[in-house]
Design a protein around this motif. Structure first.
Motif, PDB file in Angstrom:
ATOM      1  N   LEU A 169      10.019   6.141  -0.291  1.00  0.00           N
ATOM      2  CA  LEU A 169      10.342   4.739  -0.017  1.00  0.00           C
ATOM      3  C   LEU A 169      10.695   3.954  -1.273  1.00  0.00           C
ATOM      4  O   LEU A 169      11.131   2.804  -1.171  1.00  0.00           O
ATOM      5  CB  LEU A 169       9.160   4.062   0.687  1.00  0.00           C
ATOM      6  N   ASP A 170      10.465   4.568  -2.446  1.00  0.00           N
ATOM      7  CA  ASP A 170      10.684   3.881  -3.719  1.00  0.00           C
ATOM      8  C   ASP A 170       9.888   2.581  -3.764  1.00  0.00           C
ATOM      9  O   ASP A 170      10.404   1.505  -4.064  1.00  0.00           O
ATOM     10  CB  ASP A 170      12.180   3.597  -3.932  1.00  0.00           C
ATOM     11  N   MET A 171       8.589   2.724  -3.446  1.00  0.00           N
ATOM     12  CA  MET A 171       7.686   1.576  -3.411  1.00  0.00           C
ATOM     13  C   MET A 171       6.394   1.917  -4.136  1.00  0.00           C
ATOM     14  O   MET A 171       6.039   3.094  -4.260  1.00  0.00           O
ATOM     15  CB  MET A 171       7.339   1.204  -1.955  1.00  0.00           C
TER      16      MET A 171
ATOM     17  N   THR B 287      13.025  -6.075   6.051  1.00  0.00           N
ATOM     18  CA  THR B 287      12.843  -5.016   5.053  1.00  0.00           C
ATOM     19  C   THR B 287      11.617  -4.175   5.367  1.00  0.00           C
ATOM     20  O   THR B 287      11.647  -2.941   5.273  1.00  0.00           O
ATOM     21  CB  THR B 287      12.698  -5.630   3.645  1.00  0.00           C
ATOM     22  N   ALA B 288      10.534  -4.828   5.747  1.00  0.00           N
ATOM     23  CA  ALA B 288       9.311  -4.099   6.076  1.00  0.00           C
ATOM     24  C   ALA B 288       9.506  -3.214   7.301  1.00  0.00           C
ATOM     25  O   ALA B 288       9.030  -2.074   7.338  1.00  0.00           O
ATOM     26  CB  ALA B 288       8.161  -5.087   6.313  1.00  0.00           C
TER      27      ALA B 288
ATOM     28  N   VAL C  32       2.464   2.568  -4.607  1.00  0.00           N
ATOM     29  CA  VAL C  32       1.498   3.194  -3.702  1.00  0.00           C
ATOM     30  C   VAL C  32       0.724   2.138  -2.918  1.00  0.00           C
ATOM     31  O   VAL C  32       0.447   2.307  -1.728  1.00  0.00           O
ATOM     32  CB  VAL C  32       0.531   4.098  -4.501  1.00  0.00           C
ATOM     33  N   SER C  33       0.391   1.032  -3.573  1.00  0.00           N
ATOM     34  CA  SER C  33      -0.388  -0.013  -2.898  1.00  0.00           C
ATOM     35  C   SER C  33       0.371  -0.593  -1.708  1.00  0.00           C
ATOM     36  O   SER C  33      -0.207  -0.854  -0.646  1.00  0.00           O
ATOM     37  CB  SER C  33      -0.740  -1.128  -3.881  1.00  0.00           C
ATOM     38  N   ALA C  34       1.685  -0.782  -1.875  1.00  0.00           N
ATOM     39  CA  ALA C  34       2.497  -1.337  -0.782  1.00  0.00           C
ATOM     40  C   ALA C  34       2.637  -0.329   0.349  1.00  0.00           C
ATOM     41  O   ALA C  34       2.591  -0.692   1.534  1.00  0.00           O
ATOM     42  CB  ALA C  34       3.876  -1.732  -1.306  1.00  0.00           C
ATOM     43  N   VAL C  35       2.797   0.945   0.003  1.00  0.00           N
ATOM     44  CA  VAL C  35       2.890   1.991   1.028  1.00  0.00           C
ATOM     45  C   VAL C  35       1.572   2.096   1.775  1.00  0.00           C
ATOM     46  O   VAL C  35       1.552   2.302   2.998  1.00  0.00           O
ATOM     47  CB  VAL C  35       3.262   3.346   0.389  1.00  0.00           C
ATOM     48  N   HIS C  36       0.472   1.924   1.056  1.00  0.00           N
ATOM     49  CA  HIS C  36      -0.840   1.982   1.708  1.00  0.00           C
ATOM     50  C   HIS C  36      -0.976   0.891   2.753  1.00  0.00           C
ATOM     51  O   HIS C  36      -1.543   1.113   3.834  1.00  0.00           O
ATOM     52  CB  HIS C  36      -1.951   1.849   0.663  1.00  0.00           C
ATOM     53  N   ARG C  37      -0.435  -0.294   2.486  1.00  0.00           N
ATOM     54  CA  ARG C  37      -0.500  -1.380   3.468  1.00  0.00           C
ATOM     55  C   ARG C  37       0.317  -1.023   4.713  1.00  0.00           C
ATOM     56  O   ARG C  37      -0.113  -1.288   5.846  1.00  0.00           O
ATOM     57  CB  ARG C  37      -0.005  -2.680   2.838  1.00  0.00           C
ATOM     58  N   LEU C  38       1.502  -0.425   4.505  1.00  0.00           N
ATOM     59  CA  LEU C  38       2.308   0.004   5.648  1.00  0.00           C
ATOM     60  C   LEU C  38       1.564   1.045   6.475  1.00  0.00           C
ATOM     61  O   LEU C  38       1.529   0.983   7.709  1.00  0.00           O
ATOM     62  CB  LEU C  38       3.641   0.589   5.172  1.00  0.00           C
ATOM     63  N   LEU C  39       0.988   2.023   5.775  1.00  0.00           N
ATOM     64  CA  LEU C  39       0.273   3.098   6.469  1.00  0.00           C
ATOM     65  C   LEU C  39      -0.938   2.557   7.227  1.00  0.00           C
ATOM     66  O   LEU C  39      -1.238   3.019   8.334  1.00  0.00           O
ATOM     67  CB  LEU C  39      -0.164   4.166   5.475  1.00  0.00           C
ATOM     68  N   SER C  40      -1.601   1.588   6.650  1.00  0.00           N
ATOM     69  CA  SER C  40      -2.773   1.002   7.324  1.00  0.00           C
ATOM     70  C   SER C  40      -2.354   0.333   8.629  1.00  0.00           C
ATOM     71  O   SER C  40      -3.040   0.451   9.661  1.00  0.00           O
ATOM     72  CB  SER C  40      -3.452  -0.022   6.407  1.00  0.00           C
ATOM     73  N   THR C  41      -1.208  -0.355   8.590  1.00  0.00           N
ATOM     74  CA  THR C  41      -0.705  -0.995   9.806  1.00  0.00           C
ATOM     75  C   THR C  41      -0.325   0.039  10.855  1.00  0.00           C
ATOM     76  O   THR C  41      -0.689  -0.077  12.033  1.00  0.00           O
ATOM     77  CB  THR C  41       0.522  -1.871   9.474  1.00  0.00           C
ATOM     78  N   LEU C  42       0.406   1.068  10.436  1.00  0.00           N
ATOM     79  CA  LEU C  42       0.845   2.102  11.369  1.00  0.00           C
ATOM     80  C   LEU C  42      -0.336   2.898  11.901  1.00  0.00           C
ATOM     81  O   LEU C  42      -0.361   3.275  13.085  1.00  0.00           O
ATOM     82  CB  LEU C  42       1.840   3.043  10.673  1.00  0.00           C
ATOM     83  N   THR C  43      -1.332   3.132  11.062  1.00  0.00           N
ATOM     84  CA  THR C  43      -2.537   3.839  11.512  1.00  0.00           C
ATOM     85  C   THR C  43      -3.294   2.987  12.523  1.00  0.00           C
ATOM     86  O   THR C  43      -3.776   3.479  13.545  1.00  0.00           O
ATOM     87  CB  THR C  43      -3.447   4.168  10.313  1.00  0.00           C
ATOM     88  N   GLY C  44      -3.368   1.697  12.246  1.00  0.00           N
ATOM     89  CA  GLY C  44      -4.061   0.794  13.159  1.00  0.00           C
ATOM     90  C   GLY C  44      -3.432   0.730  14.530  1.00  0.00           C
ATOM     91  O   GLY C  44      -4.116   0.531  15.538  1.00  0.00           O
TER      92      GLY C  44
ATOM     93  N   ILE D  54       0.120  10.269  -0.072  1.00  0.00           N
ATOM     94  CA  ILE D  54       0.659   8.910  -0.127  1.00  0.00           C
ATOM     95  C   ILE D  54       1.619   8.746  -1.312  1.00  0.00           C
ATOM     96  O   ILE D  54       2.592   7.992  -1.239  1.00  0.00           O
ATOM     97  CB  ILE D  54      -0.485   7.866  -0.191  1.00  0.00           C
ATOM     98  N   SER D  55       1.360   9.485  -2.384  1.00  0.00           N
ATOM     99  CA  SER D  55       2.246   9.389  -3.546  1.00  0.00           C
ATOM    100  C   SER D  55       3.650   9.898  -3.224  1.00  0.00           C
ATOM    101  O   SER D  55       4.648   9.355  -3.713  1.00  0.00           O
ATOM    102  CB  SER D  55       1.664  10.184  -4.717  1.00  0.00           C
ATOM    103  N   GLU D  56       3.739  10.941  -2.386  1.00  0.00           N
ATOM    104  CA  GLU D  56       5.050  11.453  -1.990  1.00  0.00           C
ATOM    105  C   GLU D  56       5.776  10.434  -1.119  1.00  0.00           C
ATOM    106  O   GLU D  56       6.980  10.231  -1.255  1.00  0.00           O
ATOM    107  CB  GLU D  56       4.900  12.769  -1.234  1.00  0.00           C
ATOM    108  N   LEU D  57       5.037   9.777  -0.229  1.00  0.00           N
ATOM    109  CA  LEU D  57       5.638   8.743   0.620  1.00  0.00           C
ATOM    110  C   LEU D  57       6.120   7.572  -0.225  1.00  0.00           C
ATOM    111  O   LEU D  57       7.180   6.988   0.051  1.00  0.00           O
ATOM    112  CB  LEU D  57       4.621   8.268   1.658  1.00  0.00           C
ATOM    113  N   ALA D  58       5.366   7.238  -1.258  1.00  0.00           N
ATOM    114  CA  ALA D  58       5.782   6.152  -2.150  1.00  0.00           C
ATOM    115  C   ALA D  58       7.099   6.508  -2.839  1.00  0.00           C
ATOM    116  O   ALA D  58       7.969   5.652  -3.029  1.00  0.00           O
ATOM    117  CB  ALA D  58       4.688   5.885  -3.184  1.00  0.00           C
TER     118      ALA D  58
END
Length: 272
Positions: free
Chosen positions: A32-34, A4-5, A36-48, A25-29
């Motif tokens: 994804l229908d998720m 899923t992730a 904001v906190s969960a989207v932020h974790r995804l973005l942090s991984t992808l940014t990293g 980030i709110s638009e991305l949330a």
């Protein structure tokens, strides 16, 4: 990372790929229908990992150039630009129109090379990142027409007709209409798209094979496209002849590449 992730990451990347400006980030949330906190974790991984960048001023997110770099690296590994660009440029100079080549990947066609032959007046110069809508494009119908009818119609049906795509006014609206157009393509020996994929434009396309055997798999398609006022029915036969000559060249090139790869693998196996 769960399936899923991974799916959400891919959805996020695909969405960002279509945006010309960084996104909140709110638009991305919302996409994804998720939360904001969960989207932020995804973005942090992808940014990293360098797939996404964050604008330090606005704090908005955008796709990095890493995906483009990998795409070009993959094309270079396949030697695609080298083997087709000369053929495309010659075709563009001959037809004085915009020429493109697409490679077959599973049940999708993907643009990989282009050449502009129009030197004055209207120039057709579409985005190479656009999806190739199989039932509405000359390239798509050129490939589908090589398949057994039921298989071709099944592929097109599985991808849908219309939906939220911005197609031209003449695009096929159902399987029955597409069946007629594929039959016309087989009879003519080339595919056409007249204001089907896009209003005001027309295109002609033919497939090319992986080797000269008439039963060889289709490797891709090649097309000539331009403004409707220039790609007229009076020019279709002339453009189709030029396309068939270019397709024959590409088939020879693809066949040579396959033999070279086979020899290289044999040589490597002998060494090891």
């Amino acid at each position: 990372m769960t399936v899923t992730a991974v799916s959400r990451c891919l959805t996020l990347l695909e969405f960002l790929a279509g945006q010309s400006e960084p996104v909140e980030i709110s638009e991305l949330a919302g996409v994804l229908d998720m939360p904001v906190s969960a989207v932020h974790r995804l973005l942090s991984t992808l940014t990293g990992h360098g797939w996404v960048i964050q604008d330090p001023g606005s704090q908005k997110y955008a796709l990095s150039l890493r995906m483009c770099t990998l795409a070009f690296r993959n094309l270079d590994a396949r030697k695609v630009p080298d083997v087709v660009q000369t053929v495309l440029e010659r075709l563009a100079a001959e037809t004085r129109e915009y020429c493109r080549l697409a490679i077959l990947e599973g049940q999708e066609l993907v643009w990989v090379a282009r050449a502009q032959g129009a030197v004055n007046g209207l120039k057709y110069d579409p985005d190479m990142g656009q999806e190739i809508v199989l039932h509405a494009t000359a390239n798509g119908k050129a490939w589908l027409a090589t398949l057994p009818e039921e298989e071709a119609l099944g592929i097109a049906y599985s991808k849908g007709f219309g939906g939220d795509r911005r197609l031209g006014p003449n695009s096929a609206r159902n399987v029955d209409e597409l069946r007629v157009r594929l039959a016309e393509t087989r009879e003519r020996g080339f595919a056409t798209s007249v204001e089907e994929a896009e209003a005001g434009t027309a295109a002609i396309a033919v497939p090319f094979r992986a080797n000269p055997d008439s039963n060889a798999r289709i490797a891709g398609t090649i097309s000539v496209a331009g403004p409707l006022v220039r790609i007229t029915p009076e020019r279709w036969e002339e453009l189709a002849r030029a396309l068939h000559r270019a397709a024959a060249e590409l088939t020879e090139i693809w066949s040579l590449r396959s033999r070279q790869r086979h020899v290289s693998r044999q040589a490597l196996a002998a060494v090891t």
